[in-house]
Design an enzyme around this catalytic site. Sequence first.
Site, PDB file in Angstrom:
ATOM      1  N   ASP A 326      -8.701  -5.431  10.185  1.00  0.00           N
ATOM      2  CA  ASP A 326      -7.195  -5.568   9.512  1.00  0.00           C
ATOM      3  C   ASP A 326      -6.532  -4.396   9.567  1.00  0.00           C
ATOM      4  OD1 ASP A 326      -5.367  -7.217   8.001  1.00  0.00           O
ATOM      5  OD2 ASP A 326      -5.832  -6.319   6.094  1.00  0.00           O
ATOM      6  N   TRP A 502       1.721   5.225  -2.087  1.00  0.00           N
ATOM      7  CA  TRP A 502       2.552   3.806  -1.807  1.00  0.00           C
ATOM      8  C   TRP A 502       3.794   3.852  -1.921  1.00  0.00           C
ATOM      9  CZ3 TRP A 502      -1.707   1.211   0.126  1.00  0.00           C
ATOM     10  CH2 TRP A 502      -1.348  -0.048   0.423  1.00  0.00           C
TER      11      TRP A 502
HETATM   12 CA    CA Z   1      -3.469  -8.136   7.318  1.00  0.00          CA
END
Ligand code: CA
Length: 595
Positions: A326, A502
Amino acid sequence: MHKNAPFRRGQFTRALIAAAVMSCGTAYAKEVTKADILNDATTTNDVVSFGLGTQGQRFSPLTAVNADTVKDLVPAWSMSFGGEKQRGQESQPVIHNGKMFVTASYSRIFAVDAKTGQKLWKYEHRLPDGIMPCCDVINRGAALYGDLVIFATLDAQLVALNQETGKVVWKEKLGDYKAGYSATAAPIVANGKLITGISGGEFGAVGRIDARDPLTGKLLWTRPTVEGHMGYRFDKAGKQIENGISGTTNATWTGDLWKTGGAATWNGATYDPDTNLIFAGTGNPAPWNSHLRPGDNLFSSSTVAIDADTGKIAWHYQNTPHDGWDFDGVNEFVSFDYKDPKTGKVIKAGGKADRNGFFFVNDRTNGKLLNAFPFVNKITWATGYNLETGRPNTIEEGRPGNPADSADGKKGKSILSAPSFLGGKNQQQMAYSPQTGLFYVPANEWAMDIWNEPVSYKKGAAYLGAGFTIKALNEDYIGTLRAMDPVTGKMVWENKNYAPLWGGVLTTGGGLVFYGTPEGFLKGVDAKTGKELWSFQTGTGIVAPPVTWEQDGEQMIAVTTGWGGAVPLWGGDVAKRVNFLEQGGSVWVFKLHKK
Ligand code: CA
Ligand code: CA
């Protein structure tokens, strides 16, 4: 004299009319033009694009706030998004004509007086039950064009509103939310075309980039980012004018898997006027379990360069061929120029800090890989890149095992993989300073246990074929803001942070770098050394990029605040480690204290 008098009177009248028109012009003729957007990086009185310029450098030439003055930054105003629903606020505000337009969680948008913070209007999109955003109910910002402000919604629509009134002017559907499509990225305007991506890679959605007329929402071209799917162009009446504007058959996919192949363009795109190319990062091939889909699975986990006029893919570069972790390559591709140290020739390049842990420098005219180096300490899936072939030297034991090899066929061998799928860098945008020649990368050091499982596609269901647990690698930090030299591949400085970073980054002509932390601090640090010169506690976590502009002669700095995003939802052990962080939802604006 007498003879000329009437003429002079007429001239005077015309001058009056002209003055009236001009003063009206000052008040009303403030539509955002193509040129405003193309020049955004150098005009300091507005921010009319995501990235402070469509190249995405996030550099402002403003110098009033600098190493000497930054200590005098104080809040000018703050505005709450209100409501009972908060969650992650990843939005970059845009500012034009004294108004700020800022999106918020749950597909909301606000217009605010940029000087005083007074709310002018808000629009709350009516969301249906059953939306399936993978990674929190966030939004990353709006685009401006003409008298419109345009943003994407969690039920995969585009909404254009009048900047003055907040009234909806047009709406268009981007995808079927019941099939897992959603939209969170900020649209951009590339030479007069509205450019959007799409989310849904965890549900077998098919990624694509669309170009529309920003004033009407009508589709001009669409280019899917999974090989096998064709792109299309449309005339003014919406009629398809050309079959398959570009594309090949599904050569890099097995069977019908390309039909639900992922490669979602969920972080939007950048645009480079020099080459007239749109650069879109693409997400994971679907499903995650790579043993089900042998091959490179183009154009997943790649940078795809698309001609803004024709919608044709001009080049592609795959950061992670046959992705099994991913490692969405959706990270922004930021155009920059540098002098080749050997030849002295100026190279038109682009930089990308990929989720897979490597920083890539490509020739942005043709995609050729010029440099690739790690920007995180631990990478278990590849040792590096071959600059001749452009391909990674992969470590086979670094790939989670095939369930078919297990006794019951239900779970493949689990491995510890770094980076984790949340990435060496995720959606948080880096910045590039032409002054220092450095990229400022909000990076994270973490790993994951990951294993594969059997899976088949079912509309509207998660399509992973994998399980995982995110783990921290160090006791004292996960996040680290790293200043990377794209030419040497060396890290110049870093500032570690306990929680994962983030939020995005801003850098300025004042020699500063601004970034926020999940602990709630907005920080101003020296661009050359990383030394912290200023910080302010905003009261909730920051997961959004700051911006700066000049308002009535004063340099303002704004950031959206509100902890959330993918980490609390998917962070495993890391989510537990940062569960002391509180939600919120505000915009904060700062300026220098006047003595
Ligand atoms: Ca993804
Ligand atoms: Ca500007």
